[in-house]
Design a protein around this motif. Structure first.
Motif, PDB file in Angstrom:
ATOM      1  N   GLY A   1       0.818  -1.203   0.000  1.00 26.33           N
ATOM      2  CA  GLY A   1       0.000   0.000   0.000  1.00 26.33           C
ATOM      3  C   GLY A   1       0.850   1.250   0.000  1.00 26.33           C
ATOM      4  O   GLY A   1       1.962   1.264  -0.540  1.00 26.33           O
ATOM      5  N   ILE A   2       0.359   2.293   0.648  1.00 24.13           N
ATOM      6  CA  ILE A   2       1.113   3.550   0.674  1.00 24.13           C
ATOM      7  C   ILE A   2       2.392   3.426   1.485  1.00 24.13           C
ATOM      8  O   ILE A   2       3.280   4.263   1.387  1.00 24.13           O
ATOM      9  CB  ILE A   2       0.269   4.740   1.171  1.00 24.13           C
ATOM     10  N   GLU A   3       2.510   2.338   2.293  1.00 19.25           N
ATOM     11  CA  GLU A   3       3.731   2.102   3.064  1.00 19.25           C
ATOM     12  C   GLU A   3       4.770   1.313   2.267  1.00 19.25           C
ATOM     13  O   GLU A   3       5.907   1.176   2.697  1.00 19.25           O
ATOM     14  CB  GLU A   3       3.402   1.337   4.352  1.00 19.25           C
ATOM     15  N   GLY A   4       4.375   0.785   1.128  1.00 18.45           N
ATOM     16  CA  GLY A   4       5.255  -0.079   0.354  1.00 18.45           C
ATOM     17  C   GLY A   4       6.387   0.669  -0.334  1.00 18.45           C
ATOM     18  O   GLY A   4       6.193   1.746  -0.894  1.00 18.45           O
ATOM     19  N   ALA A   5       7.576   0.111  -0.246  1.00 18.49           N
ATOM     20  CA  ALA A   5       8.775   0.609  -0.926  1.00 18.49           C
ATOM     21  C   ALA A   5       9.814  -0.511  -0.806  1.00 18.49           C
ATOM     22  O   ALA A   5       9.670  -1.400   0.040  1.00 18.49           O
ATOM     23  CB  ALA A   5       9.265   1.906  -0.293  1.00 18.49           C
ATOM     24  N   PRO A   6      10.860  -0.483  -1.603  1.00 16.91           N
ATOM     25  CA  PRO A   6      11.787  -1.613  -1.652  1.00 16.91           C
ATOM     26  C   PRO A   6      12.336  -2.097  -0.303  1.00 16.91           C
ATOM     27  O   PRO A   6      12.404  -3.296  -0.057  1.00 16.91           O
ATOM     28  CB  PRO A   6      12.914  -1.117  -2.553  1.00 16.91           C
TER      29      PRO A   6
ATOM     30  N   ASP B   1      12.533   3.717   3.395  1.00 11.32           N
ATOM     31  CA  ASP B   1      12.262   4.371   2.107  1.00 11.32           C
ATOM     32  C   ASP B   1      11.066   5.304   2.174  1.00 11.32           C
ATOM     33  O   ASP B   1      10.614   5.818   1.148  1.00 11.32           O
ATOM     34  CB  ASP B   1      12.045   3.311   1.018  1.00 11.32           C
ATOM     35  N   GLY B   2      10.544   5.518   3.374  1.00 11.50           N
ATOM     36  CA  GLY B   2       9.458   6.475   3.549  1.00 11.50           C
ATOM     37  C   GLY B   2       8.084   5.925   3.234  1.00 11.50           C
ATOM     38  O   GLY B   2       7.921   4.769   2.843  1.00 11.50           O
ATOM     39  N   ILE B   3       7.103   6.778   3.407  1.00 13.77           N
ATOM     40  CA  ILE B   3       5.701   6.453   3.163  1.00 13.77           C
ATOM     41  C   ILE B   3       5.146   7.480   2.190  1.00 13.77           C
ATOM     42  O   ILE B   3       5.453   8.668   2.291  1.00 13.77           O
ATOM     43  CB  ILE B   3       4.923   6.481   4.498  1.00 13.77           C
TER      44      ILE B   3
ATOM     45  N   ARG C   1      -0.021  15.750   7.110  1.00 18.10           N
ATOM     46  CA  ARG C   1      -0.484  14.861   8.179  1.00 18.10           C
ATOM     47  C   ARG C   1       0.299  13.561   8.089  1.00 18.10           C
ATOM     48  O   ARG C   1       0.009  12.724   7.239  1.00 18.10           O
ATOM     49  CB  ARG C   1      -1.975  14.593   8.049  1.00 18.10           C
ATOM     50  N   VAL C   2       1.270  13.403   8.956  1.00 18.23           N
ATOM     51  CA  VAL C   2       2.127  12.222   8.914  1.00 18.23           C
ATOM     52  C   VAL C   2       2.097  11.503  10.264  1.00 18.23           C
ATOM     53  O   VAL C   2       1.829  12.114  11.297  1.00 18.23           O
ATOM     54  CB  VAL C   2       3.585  12.577   8.538  1.00 18.23           C
ATOM     55  N   ARG C   3       2.380  10.224  10.238  1.00 16.00           N
ATOM     56  CA  ARG C   3       2.418   9.438  11.466  1.00 16.00           C
ATOM     57  C   ARG C   3       3.693   9.742  12.234  1.00 16.00           C
ATOM     58  O   ARG C   3       4.704  10.121  11.656  1.00 16.00           O
ATOM     59  CB  ARG C   3       2.288   7.948  11.163  1.00 16.00           C
ATOM     60  N   TRP C   4       3.654   9.552  13.547  1.00 16.78           N
ATOM     61  CA  TRP C   4       4.832   9.727  14.372  1.00 16.78           C
ATOM     62  C   TRP C   4       5.759   8.537  14.147  1.00 16.78           C
ATOM     63  O   TRP C   4       5.325   7.387  14.135  1.00 16.78           O
ATOM     64  CB  TRP C   4       4.442   9.813  15.845  1.00 16.78           C
ATOM     65  N   THR C   5       7.014   8.821  13.952  1.00 19.80           N
ATOM     66  CA  THR C   5       8.036   7.788  13.798  1.00 19.80           C
ATOM     67  C   THR C   5       9.139   8.092  14.800  1.00 19.80           C
ATOM     68  O   THR C   5       9.592   9.227  14.889  1.00 19.80           O
ATOM     69  CB  THR C   5       8.619   7.809  12.364  1.00 19.80           C
TER      70      THR C   5
END
Length: 181
Positions: free
Chosen positions: A137-142, A164-166, A173-177
């Motif tokens: 989904g939107i969280e997907g990256a290599p 690789d980010g989201i 509006r971003v989630r806390w990391t």
């Protein structure tokens, strides 16, 4: 439902802690130290202080009549909310929920090295539900990956990494990391 109007504006600063009931506090502490690098912050209830019990505790916490909290310990894992471990006596307890059950069902930790995290999790006594895998989904990256596993007492624990980010739909509006340590 009546409309509640606060006298002042509520400011929620963030999550303070997550409560976790375990069958054996010492075993759980050892697992969390070995698998996740937890640090003991302090004990609230010990065998020396005596159990929390009685009608007031039963009412305040919604626990069954006669149940006693025999131990409470707070642990810190990285830059995240504290984990408050509970051990009970004289309580009829059920197995933990699975992710498809209603209610709070898992805790997730961000890690930099997902393969090392999985190895430590297993070495400490946890069981992987699957090896580390790509997330989608939107969280997907290599290099974005995660896994779910069961700690020794049951329940679900997740670990993930998204170096690789989201792909946020709204970059404002971003989630806390947790920040890098």
């Amino acid at each position: 439902m009546s409309e509640l109007k606060p006298q002042t504006e509520l400011v929620v600063r963030g999550m303070d802690h997550v409560g976790l009931t375990v069958p054996d506090l010492e075993t759980a502490t050892t697992f969390l130290i070995e698998a996740l690098g937890a640090e003991v912050v302090y004990d609230v209830v010990t065998s020396e202080t005596g159990s929390l019990k009685g009608e007031d505790n039963e009412r305040q916490l919604g626990i069954p009549h006669g149940a006693e909290i025999s131990k409470i310990r707070l642990l810190r894992i990285g830059d995240a909310p504290t984990i408050e471990l509970f051990e009970f006596r004289r309580a009829d307890q059920r197995r933990p929920v699975v992710i498809s059950d209603f209610g709070w069902n898992h805790v997730c930790f961000y890690v930099d090295d997902i393969e090392a995290a999985a190895a430590l999790f297993v070495a400490a006594g946890g069981t992987l539900l699957s090896p580390p895998h790509s997330i989608g989904g939107i969280e997907g990256a290599p290099r974005n990956r995660g896994f779910y596993g069961r700690p020794p007492w049951g329940g679900i624990l997740e670990m993930l990494t998204y170096p690789d980010g989201i792909k946020y739909p709204d970059p404002a509006r971003v989630r806390w990391t947790p920040p890098a340590r």
